[in-house]
Design an enzyme around this catalytic site. Structure first.
Site, PDB file in Angstrom:
ATOM      1  N   THR A   1     -28.691 -43.046  32.684  1.00 27.21           N
ATOM      2  CA  THR A   1     -28.167 -42.592  33.496  1.00 27.21           C
ATOM      3  C   THR A   1     -27.714 -41.587  32.816  1.00 27.21           C
ATOM      4  OG1 THR A   1     -26.264 -42.953  35.446  1.00 27.21           O
ATOM      5  CG2 THR A   1     -26.418 -43.757  33.457  1.00 27.21           C
ATOM      6  N   ASP A   2     -27.271 -40.690  34.050  1.00 23.78           N
ATOM      7  CA  ASP A   2     -26.550 -39.563  33.953  1.00 23.78           C
ATOM      8  C   ASP A   2     -24.848 -39.443  33.370  1.00 23.78           C
ATOM      9  OD1 ASP A   2     -26.740 -40.122  37.114  1.00 23.78           O
ATOM     10  OD2 ASP A   2     -25.150 -38.816  37.151  1.00 23.78           O
TER      11      ASP A   2
ATOM     12  N   TYR B   1     -19.634 -48.804  34.883  1.00 23.52           N
ATOM     13  CA  TYR B   1     -21.270 -48.673  34.725  1.00 23.52           C
ATOM     14  C   TYR B   1     -21.694 -47.703  33.688  1.00 23.52           C
ATOM     15  CZ  TYR B   1     -25.618 -46.890  36.453  1.00 23.52           C
ATOM     16  OH  TYR B   1     -26.937 -46.879  36.582  1.00 23.52           O
TER      17      TYR B   1
ATOM     18  N   ALA C   1     -31.290 -53.186  36.339  1.00 24.81           N
ATOM     19  CA  ALA C   1     -30.389 -52.929  35.611  1.00 24.81           C
ATOM     20  C   ALA C   1     -29.099 -53.394  37.180  1.00 24.81           C
ATOM     21  CB  ALA C   1     -30.112 -51.361  35.785  1.00 24.81           C
ATOM     22  N   TYR C   2     -28.094 -53.570  36.523  1.00 24.21           N
ATOM     23  CA  TYR C   2     -26.875 -53.879  37.299  1.00 24.21           C
ATOM     24  C   TYR C   2     -26.512 -52.252  37.733  1.00 24.21           C
ATOM     25  CZ  TYR C   2     -22.295 -55.477  38.557  1.00 24.21           C
ATOM     26  OH  TYR C   2     -20.979 -56.306  39.687  1.00 24.21           O
TER      27      TYR C   2
ATOM     28  N   LEU D   1     -32.140 -60.967  33.280  1.00 22.72           N
ATOM     29  CA  LEU D   1     -30.795 -59.912  32.405  1.00 22.72           C
ATOM     30  C   LEU D   1     -29.573 -60.536  31.477  1.00 22.72           C
ATOM     31  CD1 LEU D   1     -32.361 -56.511  32.781  1.00 22.72           C
ATOM     32  CD2 LEU D   1     -32.833 -58.173  31.805  1.00 22.72           C
TER      33      LEU D   1
ATOM     34  N   GLY E   1     -36.716 -52.716  42.456  1.00 23.48           N
ATOM     35  CA  GLY E   1     -35.542 -51.276  42.494  1.00 23.48           C
ATOM     36  C   GLY E   1     -36.477 -50.424  42.799  1.00 23.48           C
ATOM     37  N   GLN E   2     -35.472 -48.852  43.270  1.00 21.72           N
ATOM     38  CA  GLN E   2     -36.553 -47.888  43.692  1.00 21.72           C
ATOM     39  C   GLN E   2     -38.019 -47.657  42.313  1.00 21.72           C
ATOM     40  OE1 GLN E   2     -34.468 -44.902  45.792  1.00 21.72           O
ATOM     41  NE2 GLN E   2     -32.611 -46.203  44.365  1.00 21.72           N
TER      42      GLN E   2
ATOM     43  N   LYS F   1     -24.155 -48.431  30.783  1.00 22.47           N
ATOM     44  CA  LYS F   1     -25.833 -47.851  30.368  1.00 22.47           C
ATOM     45  C   LYS F   1     -25.529 -47.255  29.179  1.00 22.47           C
ATOM     46  CE  LYS F   1     -28.492 -47.958  33.360  1.00 22.47           C
ATOM     47  NZ  LYS F   1     -29.661 -48.642  32.738  1.00 22.47           N
TER      48      LYS F   1
END
Length: 302
Positions: A102-103, A126, A61-62, A38, A10-11, A130
């Site tokens: 996340t937003d 999504y 995460a997905y 996970l 991931g980033q 989250k």
């Protein structure tokens, strides 16, 4: 201080591994599949225990936002059940967990920047997964930092900056949504914020300000404004560029609904940790420069 972060590709994970290089007294270990999966909760505790963390960073995460609409069970298995297992493992090991969210937990109907106490109302699978992950983390480990972020980009993985540069190399005009607003956030900055906050947790065993925080780039723009800055920066550095044509969300239908307003107030994080992200244009310029310089040029095709 030994930070164990979930995931490898991931980033944020890649940015953390890079940021930790050469830091005295800091070791960052990435743990991912097959040791830690996970969607297979039975693997989580053993994998984290073997890694001997001082702090766990829950980053895996997905993230396939549209695909999640067709795979809700998979999204919830990773983002809710899996995230909860990571936090539970940290609690069993007696260490804090820093969990990324996340937003998308908001509906995007607000007109200002969301604060941590604003009501959540996700409009996508999504986002719902989250939010369920946030709740699972908080329920099993009181020593948690839940960091909500938005519009993440970096020199690594797939993201909006790399997409704009790739498209500009092939066309003269790119249509980009102009009625969704947010805070572009560099994963490089997220990594520095995590390291900064982790150092405070590690150095202060009596830290009492656990909870939910917003962590995003400073300043706001629309997706089309973000695209223009990316391509203007690229043009100044001799890279690909193109005209950006504003379109409405209705002109670019997606399976999952995107929040119209993703703006996050980071005042709480700044007050608690004394850290604020750079202005988003500056961070964007840094990433564009790295992508065009050849340092991570091959990643553009990823």
């Amino acid at each position: 201080m030994r930070l164990v972060v979930t995931g490898r590709e991931g980033q944020v994970v890649q940015s953390l591994l890079e940021a930790g290089q050469g830091l005295d007294g800091v070791e960052i270990v990435a743990v991912g599949r097959p040791q830690l999966h996970l969607a297979r909760p039975e693997t989580v505790i053993a994998a984290l225990a073997a890694s001997r963390p001082d702090i766990v960073v829950s980053a895996a995460a997905y993230t396939a936002v549209d695909q999640a609409e067709d795979e809700p069970d998979a999204a919830f298995a990773v983002n809710a059940v899996g995230a909860g297992k990571v936090a539970e493992a940290a609690a069993r090991l007696g260490v804090p967990v820093i969990h990324l969210s996340t937003d998308y937990v908001f509906d995007g109907a607000g007109t200002g920047s969301y604060v941590e106490t604003d009501a959540t109302a996700p409009h996508s699978v999504y986002g719902a997964s989250k939010l369920a992950g946030e709740q699972a983390v908080a329920a099993v480990n009181p020593r948690h930092l839940i960091l909500r972020t938005a519009w993440v980009y970096s020199p690594f993985g797939r993201n909006f900056v790399k997409t704009m540069l790739r498209l500009a190399a092939d066309r003269d005009e790119i249509a980009v949504v102009a009625d969704q607003w947010g805070n572009p956030t560099s994963a490089l900055d997220i990594a520095h914020a995590i390291l900064h906050s982790a150092a405070m947790l590690h150095g202060n065993k009596g830290f009492g300000s656990f909870g939910i925080y917003h962590l995003a780039g400073t300043g706001e723009t629309s997706w089309s404004g973000f695209a223009r800055h990316i391509l203007d920066t690229s043009a100044m550095q001799g890279g690909p560029t193109a005209r950006v044509r504003d379109i409405a969300t209705a002109d670019y239908p997606t399976k999952a609904e995107r929040p119209r307003n993703s703006r996050l107030s980071t005042a709480k994080f700044a007050a608690a940790f004394g850290w604020t992200a750079p202005e988003w244009r500056k961070s964007t310029q840094q990433v564009v420069h790295r992508l065009l310089s050849g340092e991570t040029r091959q990643a553009l095709s990823a």
